[in-house]
Design an enzyme around this catalytic site. Structure first.
Site, short mmCIF file in Angstrom:
data_model
loop_
_atom_site.label_atom_id
_atom_site.label_comp_id
_atom_site.label_asym_id
_atom_site.label_seq_id
_atom_site.Cartn_x
_atom_site.Cartn_y
_atom_site.Cartn_z
N ASN A 60 0.83 -1.21 0.00
CA ASN A 60 0.00 0.00 0.00
C ASN A 60 0.87 1.26 0.00
O ASN A 60 1.92 1.30 0.64
CB ASN A 60 -0.93 0.00 1.22
CG ASN A 60 -1.83 -1.23 1.22
OD1 ASN A 60 -2.01 -1.88 0.19
ND2 ASN A 60 -2.37 -1.56 2.39
N GLY B 14 -5.28 -9.19 3.50
CA GLY B 14 -5.97 -8.32 2.54
C GLY B 14 -5.21 -8.10 1.24
O GLY B 14 -5.13 -6.98 0.74
N THR B 15 -4.66 -9.20 0.69
CA THR B 15 -4.03 -9.07 -0.62
C THR B 15 -4.44 -10.21 -1.53
O THR B 15 -4.59 -11.35 -1.08
CB THR B 15 -2.48 -9.00 -0.54
OG1 THR B 15 -1.97 -8.80 -1.85
CG2 THR B 15 -1.90 -10.27 0.08
N HIS C 6 5.97 -0.65 -2.71
CA HIS C 6 5.50 0.06 -3.92
C HIS C 6 5.47 1.58 -3.73
O HIS C 6 4.76 2.29 -4.44
CB HIS C 6 4.13 -0.47 -4.34
CG HIS C 6 4.19 -1.92 -4.74
ND1 HIS C 6 3.07 -2.73 -4.79
CD2 HIS C 6 5.23 -2.70 -5.13
CE1 HIS C 6 3.44 -3.95 -5.18
NE2 HIS C 6 4.73 -3.96 -5.39
C1 BV8 Z 1 8.64 -5.45 -11.89
C2 BV8 Z 1 1.84 1.15 -6.73
C3 BV8 Z 1 10.80 -5.81 -12.79
C4 BV8 Z 1 1.20 2.11 -7.67
C5 BV8 Z 1 1.54 -1.12 -7.61
C6 BV8 Z 1 5.87 -12.44 -12.62
C7 BV8 Z 1 4.71 -13.04 -13.03
C8 BV8 Z 1 3.70 -12.23 -13.66
C9 BV8 Z 1 3.86 -10.85 -13.84
C10 BV8 Z 1 5.00 -10.28 -13.42
C11 BV8 Z 1 6.00 -11.06 -12.83
N1 BV8 Z 1 7.02 -10.22 -12.50
C12 BV8 Z 1 6.69 -8.95 -12.89
C13 BV8 Z 1 5.46 -8.97 -13.45
C14 BV8 Z 1 4.78 -7.81 -13.95
C15 BV8 Z 1 4.03 -7.05 -12.87
C16 BV8 Z 1 2.95 -7.90 -12.24
O1 BV8 Z 1 3.11 -8.48 -11.18
N2 BV8 Z 1 1.80 -7.92 -12.95
C17 BV8 Z 1 0.63 -8.66 -12.38
C18 BV8 Z 1 -0.59 -7.79 -12.56
C19 BV8 Z 1 0.49 -9.98 -13.05
N3 BV8 Z 1 4.94 -6.59 -11.81
C20 BV8 Z 1 5.58 -5.41 -12.02
O2 BV8 Z 1 5.50 -4.72 -13.02
C21 BV8 Z 1 6.51 -4.96 -10.87
N4 BV8 Z 1 7.79 -4.55 -11.37
O3 BV8 Z 1 8.35 -6.61 -12.02
O4 BV8 Z 1 9.84 -4.89 -12.25
C22 BV8 Z 1 10.65 -5.63 -14.23
C23 BV8 Z 1 11.15 -4.46 -14.76
C24 BV8 Z 1 11.14 -4.33 -16.15
C25 BV8 Z 1 10.50 -5.31 -16.99
C26 BV8 Z 1 9.95 -6.46 -16.39
C27 BV8 Z 1 10.02 -6.62 -14.99
C28 BV8 Z 1 5.93 -3.70 -10.18
C29 BV8 Z 1 4.60 -3.99 -9.60
C30 BV8 Z 1 4.16 -2.80 -8.70
C31 BV8 Z 1 3.05 -2.00 -9.38
N5 BV8 Z 1 2.56 -0.96 -8.45
N6 BV8 Z 1 1.14 -0.13 -6.77
C32 BV8 Z 1 -0.23 2.46 -7.26
O5 BV8 Z 1 -0.70 1.94 -6.22
O6 BV8 Z 1 -0.80 3.26 -7.98
S1 BV8 Z 1 0.72 -2.65 -7.59
C33 BV8 Z 1 -0.79 -2.36 -6.76
O7 BV8 Z 1 -1.65 -3.40 -7.18
C34 BV8 Z 1 -0.71 -2.49 -5.24
O8 BV8 Z 1 0.45 -1.93 -4.69
C35 BV8 Z 1 -0.78 -4.01 -5.05
O9 BV8 Z 1 0.48 -4.59 -5.18
C36 BV8 Z 1 -1.63 -4.44 -6.22
C37 BV8 Z 1 -3.04 -4.64 -5.77
O10 BV8 Z 1 -3.08 -5.86 -5.08
P1 BV8 Z 1 -3.73 -5.88 -3.60
O11 BV8 Z 1 -3.12 -4.85 -2.75
O12 BV8 Z 1 -3.69 -7.29 -3.18
O13 BV8 Z 1 -5.25 -5.39 -3.87
P2 BV8 Z 1 -6.43 -6.21 -4.57
O14 BV8 Z 1 -7.55 -5.25 -4.75
O15 BV8 Z 1 -5.93 -6.99 -5.75
O16 BV8 Z 1 -6.85 -7.32 -3.46
C38 BV8 Z 1 -7.39 -6.87 -2.23
C39 BV8 Z 1 -7.64 -8.15 -1.45
O17 BV8 Z 1 -8.12 -7.78 -0.15
C40 BV8 Z 1 -8.69 -9.05 -2.11
O18 BV8 Z 1 -8.21 -10.40 -2.06
C41 BV8 Z 1 -9.93 -8.87 -1.20
O19 BV8 Z 1 -10.68 -10.08 -1.09
C42 BV8 Z 1 -9.28 -8.55 0.14
N7 BV8 Z 1 -10.09 -7.70 1.04
C43 BV8 Z 1 -10.92 -6.68 0.71
N8 BV8 Z 1 -11.44 -6.11 1.84
C44 BV8 Z 1 -10.91 -6.80 2.90
C45 BV8 Z 1 -10.05 -7.82 2.39
N9 BV8 Z 1 -9.36 -8.66 3.19
C46 BV8 Z 1 -9.54 -8.51 4.56
N10 BV8 Z 1 -10.35 -7.55 5.12
C47 BV8 Z 1 -11.06 -6.69 4.34
N11 BV8 Z 1 -11.84 -5.78 4.91
#
Ligand code: BV8
Ligand code: ZN
Length: 246
Positions: A101, A185-186, A118
């Protein structure tokens, strides 16, 4: 809510505890998640906004989005989930927060040992000379520029960008030396952040997941709690506290 006795026993013998958190822990503070039902990714595609090329193509649009999120964050408070994690610092030698976050709520709740994988929406820097601008930015003449003329951007990690080395290396080291690794919560789909779950598992940590629903990593954890983090975390602390007095 009944908390498994074996988890309480494990907590009682633990020196180090890690909380790995995502947008779900801030949901109860009114901050929309990314992928939930009213998730911000439903309306806007991450690659459209949270990446460098999009910023260079249209910095006004990207800043509009971050200023919108900043407003929501400034009007929100840490919730019982953040506060309980901060409270845990009084019960264990080492409590570490590893968060995806950018909302600063763990710090506002009183947690001290935080790795921000991040970035943080309260910091900004020049894309050109990397100079930091952490005071309120002036948008009266459009997107703020640095004295060197470079565009100022939020200090957050965009897709395709590397994570801050010190934050990621520190998180990896901590995840290799912990007794319990809470995953709160991720959706655990963004890498390399989600990979820390397996780093901790391979190092023998007990994995505890707290989420509303099953996730990509649910089959790899030792304990799963399905419900709101702001309810479950206080219940776990209460059960632990009552076990140490009795
Ligand atoms: C990189 C900041 C090297 C900005 C963010 C390997 C495999 C596949 C893909 C990749 C890989 N390696 C790299 C990639 C690419 C990519 C990636 O992972 N893509 C995904 C989509 C497949 N990763 C990157 O690009 C990373 N960099 O790899 O660099 C590189 C360099 C050059 C070339 C290649 C590689 C950088 C990733 C960071 C991006 N920035 N945020 C901003 O916020 O604006 S990511 C952003 O989204 C968040 O920070 C977080 O990480 C993500 C969201 O996920 P969550 O936080 O989990 O939120 P979400 O809504 O998904 O889930 C919420 C959960 O909470 C749910 O499960 C829900 O049920 C639950 N919940 C809800 N309410 C509650 C609850 N639980 C409990 N209580 C509640 N009340
Ligand atoms: Zn500059």
């Amino acid at each position: 809510m009944n908390i498994d006795r074996s988890l309480i026993e494990k907590l009682k013998s633990s020196r180090s505890v890690i909380f790995f958190t995502g947008a779900g822990i801030s949901a109860e503070s009114g901050i929309p998640t990314f992928r939930g039902k009213d998730g911000i990714w439903n309306k806007l595609k991450p690659e459209e906004l949270a990446n460098f090329d999009a910023f260079i193509r249209n910095p006004d649009m990207v800043w509009e989005w971050y200023n919108h999120r900043k407003l929501i964050i400034h009007n929100s408070q840490p919730n019982k989930g953040h506060l309980t994690i901060a409270e845990m610092q009084n019960h264990f030698d080492e409590v570490t927060v590893i968060t995806q976050n950018i909302d600063n709520l763990h710090s506002r709740a009183g947690s001290k040992n935080i790795f921000e994988l991040h970035g943080n929406i309260e910091r900004n820097y020049c894309v050109n000379c990397k100079r930091f601008y952490n005071k309120e930015l002036d948008f009266s003449n459009g997107v703020p520029k640095c004295e060197c003329g470079g565009l100022i951007r939020p200090d957050v990690v965009w897709f395709g960008e590397y994570l801050p080395d010190d934050q990621f290396k520190g998180s990896e080291k901590a995840s290799m030396n912990t007794d319990i690794f809470f995953i709160v919560g991720t959706s655990a789909v963004v890498y390399p952040a989600a990979g820390l779950v397996f780093t901790a598992k391979q190092s023998g940590a007990v994995l505890v997941e707290i989420n509303l629903v099953k996730t990509e990593i649910s089959s790899s954890v030792d304990y799963s709690f399905f419900g709101e983090a702001g309810t479950i975390l206080p219940n776990i602390l209460e059960a632990y506290e009552s076990s140490i007095v009795s």
